[in-house]
Scaffold this motif. Sequence first.
Motif, PDB file in Angstrom:
ATOM      1  N   ILE A 157       0.823  -1.231   0.000  1.00 19.53           N
ATOM      2  CA  ILE A 157       0.000   0.000   0.000  1.00 19.53           C
ATOM      3  C   ILE A 157       0.855   1.280   0.000  1.00 19.53           C
ATOM      4  CG2 ILE A 157      -1.707   1.358   1.313  1.00 19.53           C
ATOM      5  CD1 ILE A 157      -3.056  -1.282   2.097  1.00 19.53           C
ATOM      6  N   PRO A 158       1.920   1.377   0.803  1.00 17.69           N
ATOM      7  CA  PRO A 158       2.690   2.645   0.771  1.00 17.69           C
ATOM      8  C   PRO A 158       3.505   2.841  -0.505  1.00 17.69           C
ATOM      9  CG  PRO A 158       3.182   1.342   2.745  1.00 17.69           C
ATOM     10  CD  PRO A 158       2.435   0.455   1.829  1.00 17.69           C
ATOM     11  N   LEU A 159       3.742   1.772  -1.260  1.00 11.34           N
ATOM     12  CA  LEU A 159       4.684   1.870  -2.387  1.00 11.34           C
ATOM     13  C   LEU A 159       4.260   2.862  -3.478  1.00 11.34           C
ATOM     14  CD1 LEU A 159       5.896  -1.841  -2.708  1.00 11.34           C
ATOM     15  CD2 LEU A 159       6.912   0.062  -1.433  1.00 11.34           C
ATOM     16  N   PRO A 160       2.972   2.884  -3.903  1.00  8.39           N
ATOM     17  CA  PRO A 160       2.631   3.892  -4.932  1.00  8.39           C
ATOM     18  C   PRO A 160       2.736   5.322  -4.405  1.00  8.39           C
ATOM     19  CG  PRO A 160       0.698   2.576  -4.339  1.00  8.39           C
ATOM     20  CD  PRO A 160       1.856   1.949  -3.671  1.00  8.39           C
ATOM     21  N   TYR A 161       2.599   5.505  -3.092  1.00  7.13           N
ATOM     22  CA  TYR A 161       2.825   6.844  -2.522  1.00  7.13           C
ATOM     23  C   TYR A 161       4.301   7.217  -2.713  1.00  7.13           C
ATOM     24  CZ  TYR A 161      -1.745   6.750  -0.206  1.00  7.13           C
ATOM     25  OH  TYR A 161      -3.094   6.714   0.049  1.00  7.13           O
ATOM     26  N   ILE A 162       5.168   6.246  -2.405  1.00  5.11           N
ATOM     27  CA  ILE A 162       6.610   6.502  -2.560  1.00  5.11           C
ATOM     28  C   ILE A 162       6.944   6.758  -4.030  1.00  5.11           C
ATOM     29  CG2 ILE A 162       8.895   5.405  -2.370  1.00  5.11           C
ATOM     30  CD1 ILE A 162       7.761   3.927   0.132  1.00  5.11           C
ATOM     31  N   ALA A 163       6.337   5.956  -4.932  1.00  4.58           N
ATOM     32  CA  ALA A 163       6.606   6.131  -6.365  1.00  4.58           C
ATOM     33  C   ALA A 163       6.160   7.525  -6.826  1.00  4.58           C
ATOM     34  CB  ALA A 163       5.882   5.053  -7.169  1.00  4.58           C
ATOM     35  N   GLY A 164       4.982   7.940  -6.357  1.00  4.34           N
ATOM     36  CA  GLY A 164       4.461   9.258  -6.744  1.00  4.34           C
ATOM     37  C   GLY A 164       5.355  10.391  -6.253  1.00  4.34           C
ATOM     38  N   MET A 165       5.783  10.287  -5.010  1.00  2.00           N
ATOM     39  CA  MET A 165       6.678  11.316  -4.448  1.00  2.00           C
ATOM     40  C   MET A 165       8.005  11.342  -5.218  1.00  2.00           C
ATOM     41  SD  MET A 165       5.021  12.553  -1.855  1.00  2.00           S
ATOM     42  CE  MET A 165       3.681  12.112  -0.764  1.00  2.00           C
ATOM     43  N   ALA A 166       8.509  10.128  -5.508  1.00  2.50           N
ATOM     44  CA  ALA A 166       9.786  10.053  -6.243  1.00  2.50           C
ATOM     45  C   ALA A 166       9.630  10.714  -7.612  1.00  2.50           C
ATOM     46  CB  ALA A 166      10.217   8.592  -6.391  1.00  2.50           C
ATOM     47  N   GLY A 167       8.482  10.493  -8.241  1.00  4.27           N
ATOM     48  CA  GLY A 167       8.223  11.099  -9.548  1.00  4.27           C
ATOM     49  C   GLY A 167       8.239  12.618  -9.475  1.00  4.27           C
ATOM     50  N   TRP A 168       7.607  13.156  -8.430  1.00  3.74           N
ATOM     51  CA  TRP A 168       7.595  14.617  -8.287  1.00  3.74           C
ATOM     52  C   TRP A 168       8.994  15.161  -7.985  1.00  3.74           C
ATOM     53  CZ3 TRP A 168       4.484  17.872 -10.270  1.00  3.74           C
ATOM     54  CH2 TRP A 168       3.143  17.549 -10.465  1.00  3.74           C
TER      55      TRP A 168
END
Lengths: 537, 55
Positions: free
Chosen positions: A457-468
Motif C-alpha cells: 500500500i505505501p509503495l505507490p505513494y513513494i513512487a508518486g513522491m519520487a516522480g515529483w
Amino acid sequence: MLENIDFAIVNWSRAQFALTAMFHWVFVPLTLGLGFLNAFTETIYYKTGNPEWKKLTKFWMKLFGINFACGVATGLILEFQFGTNWSNYSWFVGDIFGAPLAIEGIIAFFMESTFVAVMFFGWEKVSKRFHLASTWLTAIGANLSAVWILVANGWMQNPVGTAFNPDTARNEMTNFWEIIFSETALNKFFHSTTCGFVLAAVFVIGVSSWFLLKNREILFAKRSIVVAAVFGLISSIIIVVSGDKTTKHVAEVQPMKLAAMESLYEGTENAPLVAFGILSGKETEKNITADSNADFLFKIEIPGMLSFLSFNDSQSFVAGIKDLVLGNEERGILSYTEKIERGHEARQTLLAYKNAKEENPNSELTAYLKEKLNDQTFINEYFTYFGYAPYYDENPEILQQNAFKMVPPISLTFYSFRIMVMLGFYFVLLFVVVLFLIFKDKLHTKRWLLLILIFSIPLPYIAGMAGWIVAEVGRQPWAIQDLMSVVVAISKIETSSVMITFSLFAVLFFVLFIAEMMILLKQIKIGPKIEEENSNV
Amino acid sequence: MPKWGRAVWTLILIKLFLIFIVLKLFFFPNFLKHNFKTDEERAKYVFEQLTDNHS
C-alpha cells in the motif's frame, strides 16, 4: 551575483513548499483513483441491482470521504505560500497561473462540492440514476480540477504561449490553447492522474487482502480486487506509455534534467541506460573534471537504451552535463556560460528600458528599447535566457563555476527516477499476478502474497513522491524554466518566519495524517455493512 | 450522524480554522499587497528584483 544571495531563505522556502506539496499529494491521488473505482462499482450495482455491490460501493465511498475530508484545502496552503514566500514569482507569472487556478477553483467548488454532497448524502434521497451520475461527476470533477494545476506546472517546466510585458513586469497569455495543450502539460496530466489510479487500485487490493487474510468478507474482497486490479493494470500500462513520452519530451526541452537523471556527464551516441547503479558521492562535485564513470561505485547498463528512450533511435546522441554547461558546437548545443551572458544582456536591456522610461517615457530611447524588448529575434536569442542572468560574473572562471552551480542535485534525481521506474514495473507485475490468481480462485490461499499486497500500500505513494522529486528537483535551479530561477522568485522576508511556519506545517500535517490513519483504520476494521446505521456523514 | 462522520466533520472544521484563520491571517500576509499600495508600486518593486545586478 551569487555571493549576495541569502540561500537560507531560498532553501527554507523551497523546503516549505516541498513539504506542503508532498503532504497534499498524500491525499490527492487516492481521491483521483478511488473516485473512479466508486463509479465503476456503483455502475455495476445500478446495472445488477445486487445489494452486495451497493455495500461494496458504500464501504469504499466511506474511505474516499475520509481521505477527501482530510485532504480538502491542504492545497490552498500552497497558494498562501505563493503570495508570501514567492511574491516575485507570483507577480512575474501573472495571468498564466491565475487563469488556470481560477478555473480550477470554479470547477472544484461547483462541480466537486455539489456532486460530492449528493454522493454522500443522496443515498435513498435521489434516484439511483441521479446518484450514479453524481458519483461519476465527482470522479470526473476531481480529475478535471487536477488538470489546471498540472497545466500551470507544465507551463513552469516549458513556458509557452506567453509574452513578457516590460511595463508591468508580468507574463501575459498570448495563446491559451498552446498552454493547455502543450505536450508537457498533457504528459504531466496523464502521468499524474494515472499515478493516482494505480495508487487507488493498490490501496483497494491491499485493504481487500487484509480481509482475505482475516477470512472476512470474502466475496466483497474478491470483487473489490477484480475491479481494482483491472483498473490498476490498464492505468499502469498508460503510466508506462506516458512515462516514455515524458522522457522523450524531457530529452527535448529539459536535457539537463535527463542528464541528471542518468548522472551522465559526457554526452554520447548509443547512450546506455543505467538500469541499476550506486553513486560514489563524487557526483556532488560538479565541475569540469567530473566524469560519468568515476561517479559510480557500481552500475549495470543497457547499451543504447537511453538513446532509444530519448529519441527512438539507439544510435542517437544524448547530451551530457558537460555538453550542456560547456556547450558542444558540433551538436549545436549552446553553453550555459553563453546563455548566462545572453540572459545578462536581456536583463541589462530591461534595466536600460526601466531607467529610460523613468527619465522620459516619450523619448526615442525609451521607444527604441521597448521595440527591442518586443522584437521576436531578441526574445528568441536573448530574453529566452533571462533567468540565467543572476549567474553572470565578469570573471570567466567564476562564470564557469556559476554555470556548474546550475546543475541540479544529481544523486536525489538519479535515485528517485530509479525508485519510480522500478515501482512502476512492480505494479504491472502485481496486477497481473493478482488477476491471474483471483481468476484461478487461489489468491486467498496465498497468505505470503496477501501480506505482500498489504505491505505494498505505501509503495505507490513513494513512487508518486519520487516522480515529483524527479520532475521538480531535476529542473533546479528553475522556478520557471530558463526565465526565473528560485533565487529571484522568492520574497525578501525573514528566514526565521519561514522556519516557524515550516515547523507549524510539519506538526499540523503530522497530526492530520495520524488522524486520517486512525479514522481510516477503524473503519477498515469495522468493514462493510449491508445496512449502515446511517450513510450520511 | 455516525461517530466516524462526526470525527471527520470535526477534523474538517479544525483544519479550516487553522488554515484560514490562524495561518492565513497571522502567518501568510500577501507580501506585495502588504508592502505596496498600488499595482504600479508592486510592478516597480518586482522590476527592481528582476533587474538587480546584485542578486
